[in-house]
Design an enzyme around this catalytic site. Structure first.
Site, PDB file in Angstrom:
ATOM      1  CB  SER A  16      -0.596  -0.004   1.249  1.00 26.43           C
ATOM      2  OG  SER A  16      -0.125   0.170   2.705  1.00 26.43           O
ATOM      3  N   GLY A  17      -0.347   2.273  -0.309  1.00 29.47           N
ATOM      4  CA  GLY A  17       1.219   3.660  -0.288  1.00 29.47           C
ATOM      5  C   GLY A  17       1.857   3.853  -0.883  1.00 29.47           C
ATOM      6  CB  SER A 136       9.585  11.304   8.179  1.00 28.76           C
ATOM      7  OG  SER A 136       8.429  11.205   8.931  1.00 28.76           O
ATOM      8  CE1 TYR A 149       7.225   7.029  11.416  1.00 29.26           C
ATOM      9  CE2 TYR A 149       6.272   8.947  11.458  1.00 29.26           C
ATOM     10  CZ  TYR A 149       6.373   7.845  11.078  1.00 29.26           C
ATOM     11  OH  TYR A 149       5.898   8.480   9.736  1.00 29.26           O
TER      12      TYR A 149
HETATM   13  N1  LIG Z   1       2.209   8.846   4.463  1.00 33.49           N
HETATM   14  C1  LIG Z   1       3.005   9.543   5.113  1.00 33.49           C
HETATM   15  O1  LIG Z   1       3.219  10.945   5.287  1.00 33.49           O
HETATM   16  C2  LIG Z   1       4.347   9.921   4.992  1.00 33.49           C
HETATM   17  C3  LIG Z   1       5.661  10.459   5.707  1.00 33.49           C
HETATM   18  C4  LIG Z   1       6.856  10.257   5.776  1.00 33.49           C
HETATM   19  C5  LIG Z   1       7.669   8.937   5.790  1.00 33.49           C
HETATM   20  N2  LIG Z   1       6.472   8.191   6.121  1.00 33.49           N
HETATM   21  C6  LIG Z   1       7.006   6.857   5.836  1.00 33.49           C
HETATM   22  O2  LIG Z   1       6.423   5.980   4.678  1.00 33.49           O
HETATM   23  C7  LIG Z   1       7.033   5.067   4.508  1.00 33.49           C
HETATM   24  C8  LIG Z   1       5.112   4.126   3.921  1.00 33.49           C
HETATM   25  O3  LIG Z   1       4.188   3.980   4.435  1.00 33.49           O
HETATM   26  P1  LIG Z   1       3.300   4.242   4.077  1.00 33.49           P
HETATM   27  O4  LIG Z   1       2.690   5.989   4.412  1.00 33.49           O
HETATM   28  O5  LIG Z   1       2.947   4.023   2.771  1.00 33.49           O
HETATM   29  O6  LIG Z   1       2.201   3.532   4.944  1.00 33.49           O
HETATM   30  P2  LIG Z   1       1.202   2.791   4.436  1.00 33.49           P
HETATM   31  O7  LIG Z   1       0.655   2.844   3.019  1.00 33.49           O
HETATM   32  O8  LIG Z   1       0.434   2.109   5.447  1.00 33.49           O
HETATM   33  O9  LIG Z   1       1.866   1.096   4.100  1.00 33.49           O
HETATM   34  C9  LIG Z   1       2.947   0.803   5.313  1.00 33.49           C
HETATM   35  C10 LIG Z   1       3.440  -0.640   4.460  1.00 33.49           C
HETATM   36  O10 LIG Z   1       4.359  -1.052   5.368  1.00 33.49           O
HETATM   37  C11 LIG Z   1       3.923  -2.388   5.420  1.00 33.49           C
HETATM   38  N3  LIG Z   1       4.726  -2.327   6.656  1.00 33.49           N
HETATM   39  C12 LIG Z   1       4.116  -2.260   7.808  1.00 33.49           C
HETATM   40  N4  LIG Z   1       5.265  -2.360   9.541  1.00 33.49           N
HETATM   41  C13 LIG Z   1       5.357  -3.810   8.356  1.00 33.49           C
HETATM   42  C14 LIG Z   1       6.235  -4.880   8.713  1.00 33.49           C
HETATM   43  N5  LIG Z   1       6.587  -4.867  10.566  1.00 33.49           N
HETATM   44  N6  LIG Z   1       6.597  -5.721   7.833  1.00 33.49           N
HETATM   45  C15 LIG Z   1       6.606  -5.513   6.427  1.00 33.49           C
HETATM   46  N7  LIG Z   1       5.578  -4.424   6.643  1.00 33.49           N
HETATM   47  C16 LIG Z   1       5.387  -3.535   6.950  1.00 33.49           C
HETATM   48  C17 LIG Z   1       3.194  -2.423   5.819  1.00 33.49           C
HETATM   49  O11 LIG Z   1       2.314  -3.701   4.746  1.00 33.49           O
HETATM   50  P3  LIG Z   1       1.723  -4.479   5.934  1.00 33.49           P
HETATM   51  O12 LIG Z   1       0.680  -3.151   6.928  1.00 33.49           O
HETATM   52  O13 LIG Z   1       1.046  -5.611   4.718  1.00 33.49           O
HETATM   53  O14 LIG Z   1       2.722  -5.407   6.793  1.00 33.49           O
HETATM   54  C18 LIG Z   1       2.349  -1.337   4.472  1.00 33.49           C
HETATM   55  O15 LIG Z   1       3.077  -1.669   3.012  1.00 33.49           O
HETATM   56  C19 LIG Z   1       6.882   4.613   6.130  1.00 33.49           C
HETATM   57  O16 LIG Z   1       7.884   4.169   6.478  1.00 33.49           O
HETATM   58  C20 LIG Z   1       6.336   5.352   7.188  1.00 33.49           C
HETATM   59  O17 LIG Z   1       6.679   5.740   8.420  1.00 33.49           O
HETATM   60  C21 LIG Z   1       5.486   8.218   5.536  1.00 33.49           C
END
Ligand SMILES: NC(=O)c1ccc[n+]([C@@H]2O[C@H](COP(=O)([O-])OP(=O)(O)OC[C@H]3O[C@@H](n4cnc5c(N)ncnc54)[C@H](OP(=O)(O)O)[C@@H]3O)[C@@H](O)[C@H]2O)c1
Length: 248
Positions: A16-17, A136, A149
């Protein structure tokens, strides 16, 4: 000939994402992509949509990382692009109220898991490989209620820079992407209800100078940029911020 033909990319958290969007872009440009994630159904569904290879793995589990390594070694023998993206925010609360379970979960996924993903997969990297950590802007901001975090991402930046220094002699590049607020599922997974989420998004948008949330696709473009030696071959140990100006 597409630019990532015959390249193998691993995207942790690709169902996702940002991970999903990056896998999509890498595949569009010719790469074979393995996506990982914990939820079997979600990983397999995403892989089928994308034309990616699904691998169910928890980034915080050393056993799963070893299994991923063995499988990649057996099937492909090397990794060209390693996108260490999986992460969670965990619970939002002041330091005073933090519980050990939440601390351990966030640190184990975002920091320890990312560290050992790199550590165990490094033998499969070679001259020209590119490693990208999804960090981030919170790595260098100190807002209340997000201590763990924020610390997990600060630690990630630290190891990414050390890794860049260690791997440079082998001509392996290591960089970080630090997004600001990006529209994905991450906050709803943190347990925020729809109304709170809507208010949070409105608040954030008001604070962002460009007056919009970022998209996963915009971050994915940076991933392919950093993965491509022909355009980013002199960039290593660098953090690229993509945040609509919110940290100005
Ligand atoms: N969205 C924002 O505003 C933002 C901003 C800065 C940084 N980030 C960073 O971007 C990255 C991706 O986040 P996103 O925003 O795309 O969120 P997201 O849509 O929730 O995607 C997170 C992904 O990580 C996987 N995941 C979580 N825990 C895991 C684990 N223990 N092992 C394997 N996979 C795992 C989830 O899959 P499953 O749940 O199936 O495991 C999902 O595929 C993260 O590192 C987040 O901290 C996001």
């Amino acid at each position: 000939m597409k630019k990532f033909n015959n390249k193998l990319a691993i995207v942790t958290g690709g169902n996702s994402g940002i991970g999903y969007a990056a896998a999509k872009e890498l595949i569009a440009q010719g790469a074979n992509v393995i996506i990982t994630g914990r939820r079997k159904e979600a990983v397999e569904k995403a892989a089928a949509e994308l034309g990616a290879i699904p691998f169910i793995a928890d980034q915080s589990s050393l056993e799963d990382i070893e299994l991923l390594k063995s499988e990649v070694e057996r099937q492909f023998g090397k990794i060209d692009i390693l996108f260490i993206n999986a992460g969670v925010t965990g619970s939002i609360m002041p330091i005073e109220n933090m519980d050990v379970e939440n601390f351990d979960q966030v640190m184990n996924i975002n920091f320890r898991g990312a560290y050992f993903t790199l550590s165990k997969l490094t033998p499969l990297l070679y001259e020209g490989s590119s490693v990208i950590f999804l960090s981030s802007i919170v790595a260098s901001t100190y807002k209340p209620n997000s201590s763990v975090y924020q610390a997990s991402k600060a630690a990630l930046n630290s190891i990414a820079k050390t890794a860049a220094a260690e791997l440079a002699p082998k001509k392996i590049r290591v960089n970080m992407i630090s997004p600001g607020p990006i529209q994905t599922e991450i906050m709803s997974k943190a347990g925020l209800d729809k109304e709170t989420l809507k208010n949070l998004n409105n608040n954030l948008t008001a604070q962002i100078p460009l007056k919009k949330m970022g998209t996963a696709e915009e971050v994915a473009q940076l991933v392919t940029y950093l993965a491509d030696n022909s355009i980013s071959g002199f960039i290593t140990g660098t953090e690229i911020v993509i945040d609509g100006g919110i940290t100005l």
